[in-house]
Design a protein around this motif. Structure first.
Motif, PDB file in Angstrom:
ATOM      1  N   THR A 182      -9.894 -37.261 -26.496  1.00 52.23           N
ATOM      2  CA  THR A 182     -10.707 -36.319 -25.605  1.00 52.23           C
ATOM      3  C   THR A 182     -10.598 -36.590 -24.166  1.00 52.23           C
ATOM      4  O   THR A 182     -10.579 -35.790 -23.367  1.00 52.23           O
ATOM      5  N   ALA A 183     -10.691 -37.831 -23.601  1.00 57.50           N
ATOM      6  CA  ALA A 183     -10.722 -38.339 -22.331  1.00 57.50           C
ATOM      7  C   ALA A 183      -9.341 -37.788 -21.949  1.00 57.50           C
ATOM      8  O   ALA A 183      -9.341 -37.068 -20.795  1.00 57.50           O
ATOM      9  N   GLU A 184      -8.241 -37.834 -22.537  1.00 57.28           N
ATOM     10  CA  GLU A 184      -6.839 -37.451 -21.868  1.00 57.28           C
ATOM     11  C   GLU A 184      -6.964 -35.877 -21.999  1.00 57.28           C
ATOM     12  O   GLU A 184      -6.606 -35.221 -21.027  1.00 57.28           O
ATOM     13  N   ALA A 185      -7.413 -35.022 -23.004  1.00 58.62           N
ATOM     14  CA  ALA A 185      -7.674 -33.593 -22.806  1.00 58.62           C
ATOM     15  C   ALA A 185      -8.325 -33.360 -21.822  1.00 58.62           C
ATOM     16  O   ALA A 185      -8.051 -32.259 -21.059  1.00 58.62           O
ATOM     17  N   GLU A 186      -9.698 -33.927 -21.817  1.00 61.55           N
ATOM     18  CA  GLU A 186     -10.569 -33.463 -20.467  1.00 61.55           C
ATOM     19  C   GLU A 186      -9.820 -33.819 -19.333  1.00 61.55           C
ATOM     20  O   GLU A 186      -9.761 -32.868 -18.279  1.00 61.55           O
ATOM     21  N   ALA A 187      -9.045 -34.987 -19.098  1.00 63.63           N
ATOM     22  CA  ALA A 187      -8.483 -35.080 -17.893  1.00 63.63           C
ATOM     23  C   ALA A 187      -7.569 -34.273 -17.620  1.00 63.63           C
ATOM     24  O   ALA A 187      -7.196 -33.529 -16.533  1.00 63.63           O
ATOM     25  N   ALA A 188      -6.492 -33.725 -18.427  1.00 59.71           N
ATOM     26  CA  ALA A 188      -5.605 -32.617 -18.467  1.00 59.71           C
ATOM     27  C   ALA A 188      -6.229 -31.356 -18.051  1.00 59.71           C
ATOM     28  O   ALA A 188      -5.740 -30.783 -17.159  1.00 59.71           O
ATOM     29  N   LEU A 189      -7.556 -31.040 -18.774  1.00 63.55           N
ATOM     30  CA  LEU A 189      -8.139 -29.513 -18.406  1.00 63.55           C
ATOM     31  C   LEU A 189      -8.626 -29.838 -16.870  1.00 63.55           C
ATOM     32  O   LEU A 189      -8.597 -28.987 -16.147  1.00 63.55           O
ATOM     33  N   LYS A 190      -9.081 -30.937 -16.346  1.00 63.13           N
ATOM     34  CA  LYS A 190      -9.679 -31.149 -15.216  1.00 63.13           C
ATOM     35  C   LYS A 190      -8.502 -30.817 -14.200  1.00 63.13           C
ATOM     36  O   LYS A 190      -8.545 -30.229 -13.152  1.00 63.13           O
ATOM     37  N   SER A 191      -7.564 -31.487 -14.344  1.00 65.78           N
ATOM     38  CA  SER A 191      -6.344 -31.197 -13.652  1.00 65.78           C
ATOM     39  C   SER A 191      -5.769 -29.712 -13.670  1.00 65.78           C
ATOM     40  O   SER A 191      -5.381 -29.462 -12.278  1.00 65.78           O
ATOM     41  N   ALA A 192      -5.846 -29.073 -14.872  1.00 66.35           N
ATOM     42  CA  ALA A 192      -5.399 -27.686 -14.699  1.00 66.35           C
ATOM     43  C   ALA A 192      -6.366 -26.900 -14.129  1.00 66.35           C
ATOM     44  O   ALA A 192      -6.111 -26.015 -13.093  1.00 66.35           O
ATOM     45  N   ILE A 193      -7.668 -27.244 -14.324  1.00 63.93           N
ATOM     46  CA  ILE A 193      -8.786 -26.488 -13.422  1.00 63.93           C
ATOM     47  C   ILE A 193      -8.553 -26.555 -11.859  1.00 63.93           C
ATOM     48  O   ILE A 193      -8.769 -25.712 -11.189  1.00 63.93           O
ATOM     49  N   LYS A 194      -8.363 -28.070 -11.648  1.00 63.98           N
ATOM     50  CA  LYS A 194      -8.081 -28.391 -10.086  1.00 63.98           C
ATOM     51  C   LYS A 194      -6.965 -27.523  -9.686  1.00 63.98           C
ATOM     52  O   LYS A 194      -7.059 -26.857  -8.397  1.00 63.98           O
ATOM     53  N   GLY A 195      -6.019 -27.627 -10.282  1.00 63.99           N
ATOM     54  CA  GLY A 195      -4.854 -26.858  -9.937  1.00 63.99           C
ATOM     55  C   GLY A 195      -5.079 -25.344  -9.752  1.00 63.99           C
ATOM     56  O   GLY A 195      -4.670 -24.546  -8.958  1.00 63.99           O
ATOM     57  N   LEU A 196      -5.807 -24.719 -10.619  1.00 65.96           N
ATOM     58  CA  LEU A 196      -6.161 -23.324 -10.683  1.00 65.96           C
ATOM     59  C   LEU A 196      -7.140 -23.105  -9.605  1.00 65.96           C
ATOM     60  O   LEU A 196      -6.982 -21.865  -8.892  1.00 65.96           O
ATOM     61  N   GLN A 197      -8.048 -23.998  -9.217  1.00 66.88           N
ATOM     62  CA  GLN A 197      -8.882 -23.642  -8.475  1.00 66.88           C
ATOM     63  C   GLN A 197      -8.179 -23.811  -6.747  1.00 66.88           C
ATOM     64  O   GLN A 197      -8.559 -22.907  -6.055  1.00 66.88           O
ATOM     65  N   ASP A 198      -7.183 -24.626  -6.635  1.00 63.65           N
ATOM     66  CA  ASP A 198      -6.463 -24.688  -5.526  1.00 63.65           C
ATOM     67  C   ASP A 198      -5.476 -23.395  -5.409  1.00 63.65           C
ATOM     68  O   ASP A 198      -5.525 -22.765  -4.210  1.00 63.65           O
ATOM     69  N   GLY A 232      -7.929 -20.598  -4.189  1.00 63.48           N
ATOM     70  CA  GLY A 232      -8.179 -20.668  -2.940  1.00 63.48           C
ATOM     71  C   GLY A 232      -6.974 -19.733  -2.356  1.00 63.48           C
ATOM     72  O   GLY A 232      -7.012 -19.372  -0.996  1.00 63.48           O
ATOM     73  N   GLU A 233      -5.632 -20.520  -2.458  1.00 59.45           N
ATOM     74  CA  GLU A 233      -4.544 -20.132  -1.926  1.00 59.45           C
ATOM     75  C   GLU A 233      -4.548 -18.581  -1.937  1.00 59.45           C
ATOM     76  O   GLU A 233      -4.306 -17.865  -0.864  1.00 59.45           O
ATOM     77  N   MET A 234      -4.784 -17.984  -2.939  1.00 67.76           N
ATOM     78  CA  MET A 234      -4.777 -16.584  -3.253  1.00 67.76           C
ATOM     79  C   MET A 234      -5.754 -15.673  -2.299  1.00 67.76           C
ATOM     80  O   MET A 234      -5.657 -14.563  -1.772  1.00 67.76           O
ATOM     81  N   ARG A 235      -6.868 -16.513  -2.343  1.00 66.65           N
ATOM     82  CA  ARG A 235      -7.963 -15.906  -1.624  1.00 66.65           C
ATOM     83  C   ARG A 235      -7.714 -15.759  -0.152  1.00 66.65           C
ATOM     84  O   ARG A 235      -7.889 -15.006   0.549  1.00 66.65           O
ATOM     85  N   LEU A 236      -7.168 -17.025   0.417  1.00 65.08           N
ATOM     86  CA  LEU A 236      -6.553 -16.951   1.513  1.00 65.08           C
ATOM     87  C   LEU A 236      -5.503 -15.933   2.089  1.00 65.08           C
ATOM     88  O   LEU A 236      -5.813 -15.189   3.028  1.00 65.08           O
ATOM     89  N   ALA A 237      -4.652 -15.917   1.147  1.00 60.58           N
ATOM     90  CA  ALA A 237      -3.522 -14.818   1.288  1.00 60.58           C
ATOM     91  C   ALA A 237      -4.245 -13.611   1.258  1.00 60.58           C
ATOM     92  O   ALA A 237      -3.780 -12.589   2.107  1.00 60.58           O
ATOM     93  N   MET A 238      -5.249 -13.048   0.463  1.00 66.08           N
ATOM     94  CA  MET A 238      -5.765 -11.813   0.375  1.00 66.08           C
ATOM     95  C   MET A 238      -6.577 -11.769   1.597  1.00 66.08           C
ATOM     96  O   MET A 238      -6.425 -10.523   2.410  1.00 66.08           O
ATOM     97  N   ALA A 239      -7.180 -12.563   2.260  1.00 70.05           N
ATOM     98  CA  ALA A 239      -8.158 -12.478   3.397  1.00 70.05           C
ATOM     99  C   ALA A 239      -7.025 -12.228   4.465  1.00 70.05           C
ATOM    100  O   ALA A 239      -7.481 -11.227   5.474  1.00 70.05           O
ATOM    101  N   GLN A 240      -5.878 -12.782   4.712  1.00 65.41           N
ATOM    102  CA  GLN A 240      -4.944 -12.466   5.862  1.00 65.41           C
ATOM    103  C   GLN A 240      -4.405 -11.296   5.657  1.00 65.41           C
ATOM    104  O   GLN A 240      -4.117 -10.712   6.559  1.00 65.41           O
ATOM    105  N   ALA A 241      -4.000 -10.847   4.404  1.00 61.38           N
ATOM    106  CA  ALA A 241      -3.514  -9.638   3.970  1.00 61.38           C
ATOM    107  C   ALA A 241      -4.377  -8.444   4.491  1.00 61.38           C
ATOM    108  O   ALA A 241      -4.049  -7.209   5.043  1.00 61.38           O
TER     109      ALA A 241
END
Length: 187
Positions: free
Chosen positions: A66-82, A85-94
């Motif tokens: 579960t620690a490995e799965a949790e770490a993988a999920l946290k990494s995936a969540i962090k990537g999705l959050q990043d 954020g990029e998509m929101r910035l691009a949308m704001a610029q557009a």
């Protein structure tokens, strides 16, 4: 580390049943109580597996997995959050770009509307002049007809006067020719 006993709530969760079912089976003796020095009732995990026909790994501590799965999920969540954020910035610029373009287009529309209003005012002015001219046209035609008739009458009078003078001059010439030449010279 493999656990040997679980609480009543954990036993119900592992077996996928209710607390009342776990308590009934304890009273019937289908489940064994675990001997611990902690307060509360604990169920022997092995007897729980046998009573509910659960797999041998049911209730085992899966902390490393579960620690490995949790770490993988946290990494995936962090990537999705990043990425979010990029998509929101691009949308704001557009959106900023579109707002600027919209403001430019709105400015052009305002200028076009002002020009259209000015042209419409000029058209209305010219239309008014045409309408006034059209209303005055019959009276102007009548004036022109009257003026033409007056000029024709003046021309006829002048023509008659010229004919009279020409006739008089013709008569004078004839009278002058009728006189002898020496009278014409002497006067």
């Amino acid at each position: 580390m493999d656990r040997r006993h679980v609480t009543l709530a954990e036993a119900a969760a592992i077996a996928g049943t209710s607390l009342d079912t776990i308590r009934r089976r304890l009273k019937k003796g289908e489940l064994q109580k675990a001997q611990t020095n902690q307060k509360g009732i604990f169920v022997d995990l092995e007897s729980l597996r046998e009573a509910f026909d659960l797999p041998p790994d049911a209730g085992k501590d899966k902390a490393p997995e579960t620690a490995e799965a949790e770490a993988a999920l946290k990494s995936a969540i962090k990537g999705l959050q990043d990425r979010l954020g990029e998509m929101r910035l691009a949308m704001a610029q557009a959106e900023t770009k579109h707002v600027a373009e919209l403001a430019g287009v709105q400015g052009k529309l305002d200028v076009a509307a002002a020009l259209a209003d000015a042209r419409q005012a000029e058209i209305d002015r010219l239309h008014g002049i045409c309408r006034a001219s059209a209303q005055q046209l019959p009276s102007m035609e009548n004036l022109l007809v009257e003026e033409r008739e007056r000029h024709r009458a003046a021309l006829r009078a002048l023509q008659d006067q010229m004919k009279a003078e020409a006739a008089r001059a013709h008569d004078q010439l004839a009278a002058l020719k009728a006189r002898p030449w020496w009278r014409r010279l002497a006067g």
